[in-house]
Design a protein around this motif. Sequence first.
Motif, PDB file in Angstrom:
ATOM      1  N   LEU A  93      -2.724   5.606   4.384  1.00 18.38           N
ATOM      2  CA  LEU A  93      -3.224   4.261   4.713  1.00 18.38           C
ATOM      3  C   LEU A  93      -4.664   4.334   5.211  1.00 18.38           C
ATOM      4  O   LEU A  93      -5.526   3.552   4.793  1.00 18.38           O
ATOM      5  CB  LEU A  93      -2.338   3.607   5.774  1.00 18.38           C
ATOM      6  CG  LEU A  93      -0.954   3.141   5.303  1.00 18.38           C
ATOM      7  CD1 LEU A  93      -0.089   2.734   6.492  1.00 18.38           C
ATOM      8  CD2 LEU A  93      -1.093   1.978   4.331  1.00 18.38           C
ATOM      9  N   TRP A 137       2.981   7.999   6.180  1.00 18.31           N
ATOM     10  CA  TRP A 137       2.036   7.162   5.425  1.00 18.31           C
ATOM     11  C   TRP A 137       0.707   7.009   6.140  1.00 18.31           C
ATOM     12  O   TRP A 137      -0.229   6.420   5.612  1.00 18.31           O
ATOM     13  CB  TRP A 137       2.608   5.759   5.211  1.00 18.31           C
ATOM     14  CG  TRP A 137       3.888   5.721   4.461  1.00 18.31           C
ATOM     15  CD1 TRP A 137       4.062   5.999   3.128  1.00 18.31           C
ATOM     16  CD2 TRP A 137       5.186   5.383   4.973  1.00 18.31           C
ATOM     17  NE1 TRP A 137       5.390   5.841   2.806  1.00 18.31           N
ATOM     18  CE2 TRP A 137       6.090   5.468   3.914  1.00 18.31           C
ATOM     19  CE3 TRP A 137       5.659   5.021   6.238  1.00 18.31           C
ATOM     20  CZ2 TRP A 137       7.450   5.209   4.052  1.00 18.31           C
ATOM     21  CZ3 TRP A 137       7.016   4.757   6.391  1.00 18.31           C
ATOM     22  CH2 TRP A 137       7.896   4.855   5.319  1.00 18.31           C
ATOM     23  N   MET A 158      -0.306  10.064  -1.463  1.00 19.30           N
ATOM     24  CA  MET A 158       0.928   9.301  -1.609  1.00 19.30           C
ATOM     25  C   MET A 158       1.832  10.044  -2.588  1.00 19.30           C
ATOM     26  O   MET A 158       1.441  10.330  -3.709  1.00 19.30           O
ATOM     27  CB  MET A 158       0.604   7.904  -2.144  1.00 19.30           C
ATOM     28  CG  MET A 158       1.682   6.891  -1.911  1.00 19.30           C
ATOM     29  SD  MET A 158       1.825   6.345  -0.205  1.00 19.30           S
ATOM     30  CE  MET A 158       0.480   5.185  -0.088  1.00 19.30           C
ATOM     31  N   LEU A 166       0.819  -1.219   0.000  1.00 17.74           N
ATOM     32  CA  LEU A 166       0.000   0.000   0.000  1.00 17.74           C
ATOM     33  C   LEU A 166       0.850   1.265   0.000  1.00 17.74           C
ATOM     34  O   LEU A 166       0.419   2.311  -0.486  1.00 17.74           O
ATOM     35  CB  LEU A 166      -0.939   0.016   1.210  1.00 17.74           C
ATOM     36  CG  LEU A 166      -2.078  -1.004   1.211  1.00 17.74           C
ATOM     37  CD1 LEU A 166      -2.835  -0.972   2.539  1.00 17.74           C
ATOM     38  CD2 LEU A 166      -3.037  -0.735   0.054  1.00 17.74           C
ATOM     39  N   THR A 167       2.047   1.176   0.573  1.00 18.34           N
ATOM     40  CA  THR A 167       2.926   2.346   0.620  1.00 18.34           C
ATOM     41  C   THR A 167       3.962   2.327  -0.501  1.00 18.34           C
ATOM     42  O   THR A 167       4.810   3.214  -0.580  1.00 18.34           O
ATOM     43  CB  THR A 167       3.686   2.396   1.964  1.00 18.34           C
ATOM     44  OG1 THR A 167       4.407   1.170   2.118  1.00 18.34           O
ATOM     45  CG2 THR A 167       2.729   2.568   3.132  1.00 18.34           C
ATOM     46  N   ARG A 168       3.879   1.310  -1.331  1.00 17.47           N
ATOM     47  CA  ARG A 168       4.794   1.090  -2.453  1.00 17.47           C
ATOM     48  C   ARG A 168       6.237   0.838  -2.009  1.00 17.47           C
ATOM     49  O   ARG A 168       7.156   0.902  -2.824  1.00 17.47           O
ATOM     50  CB  ARG A 168       4.733   2.252  -3.447  1.00 17.47           C
ATOM     51  CG  ARG A 168       3.398   2.269  -4.173  1.00 17.47           C
ATOM     52  CD  ARG A 168       3.285   3.436  -5.073  1.00 17.47           C
ATOM     53  NE  ARG A 168       3.372   4.661  -4.296  1.00 17.47           N
ATOM     54  CZ  ARG A 168       3.316   5.885  -4.795  1.00 17.47           C
ATOM     55  NH1 ARG A 168       3.181   6.046  -6.084  1.00 17.47           N
ATOM     56  NH2 ARG A 168       3.404   6.940  -4.037  1.00 17.47           N
ATOM     57  N   MET A 169       6.436   0.569  -0.743  1.00 16.46           N
ATOM     58  CA  MET A 169       7.785   0.246  -0.271  1.00 16.46           C
ATOM     59  C   MET A 169       8.210  -1.144  -0.753  1.00 16.46           C
ATOM     60  O   MET A 169       9.372  -1.517  -0.657  1.00 16.46           O
ATOM     61  CB  MET A 169       7.859   0.328   1.256  1.00 16.46           C
ATOM     62  CG  MET A 169       7.807   1.733   1.796  1.00 16.46           C
ATOM     63  SD  MET A 169       9.220   2.750   1.260  1.00 16.46           S
ATOM     64  CE  MET A 169       8.360   4.021   0.359  1.00 16.46           C
TER      65      MET A 169
END
Lengths: 114, 173
Positions: B146, B142, B127, A90-93
């Motif tokens: 989220l 984040w 984001m 979801l955080t693209r990490m």
Amino acid sequence: MNLTAESVAEALVVNVDEERIDAAVAIQFKDRMRDLTAGAGGRIILDLGRVIFVDSSGLGAIVSVMKFLAPAHRLELAGLTPNVGRVFHLTRMDSVFPIHADVAAALHGAGHDL
Amino acid sequence: MSRRLFTAPGMISDGETGSPRREPAGRVSAPSTGEGFHLCFEADPCTVRRVLGQAVAELARGLSRDDAGTLELALAEVLNNIVEHAYDGRTSGQVEVCLHREAGWICCRIVDSGHAMPALTLPEGRMRPLPPRLDDLPEGGWGWSLIRTLATDLAYRREDGSNYLTFRLPLSR
């Protein structure tokens, strides 16, 4: 914060013997990682197989560790459980770290095999 | 009727606190058709961790693993923000969490009496594109993206010195 490190082949594998990396332990996690990885020579693989929950503070701590290990090392992750994998996605990490299905896959294969 | 109170060691249940911001009992719980969870506690990271465990254990029965994960993550991000920003790391702040299941949803209401949201508005939580250099990667920020990804019908109001946040989490089954 229960972290242990063992040398396996050319790599240092850090096992996280905790169910959570969250706001309550993010600073401890960073400090322990700094201690455990000091002087390490080869690859560094963080085994998250027992971790069932990471929040944004825990994720930030993992990113911070990756940054202080660079450029000498690229922090690799292994064994992301489903909810942990989702936070990275979801955080693209998930596009920033090499992610392996588990430590065995990390040691025998290479790259993004999650 | 379906509202239940839970008290863990070190926590204060609604019935025991003399906090002046506490609402009359009749307004505390939303109409509920399913299981519920209601708790007041001190805003600090270790208590947040215990509350998440309790909330998930109480509400997650019969939920899929993904839904339980959604609940835990969304609630964690909201509560962490309250600890870090609304209360600025002060330890005296109280938080009230009210959750109930309703049809295909978990309805959440979180109340604190810390600082108001800047401009009385919820952060956009957009984001940002990933920077090309590892050194420039963010190590946080984040939380609201989220929350906005996981939750729907987010609403915020400031009233009588308290922050009221409500949202719903969709259940997959």
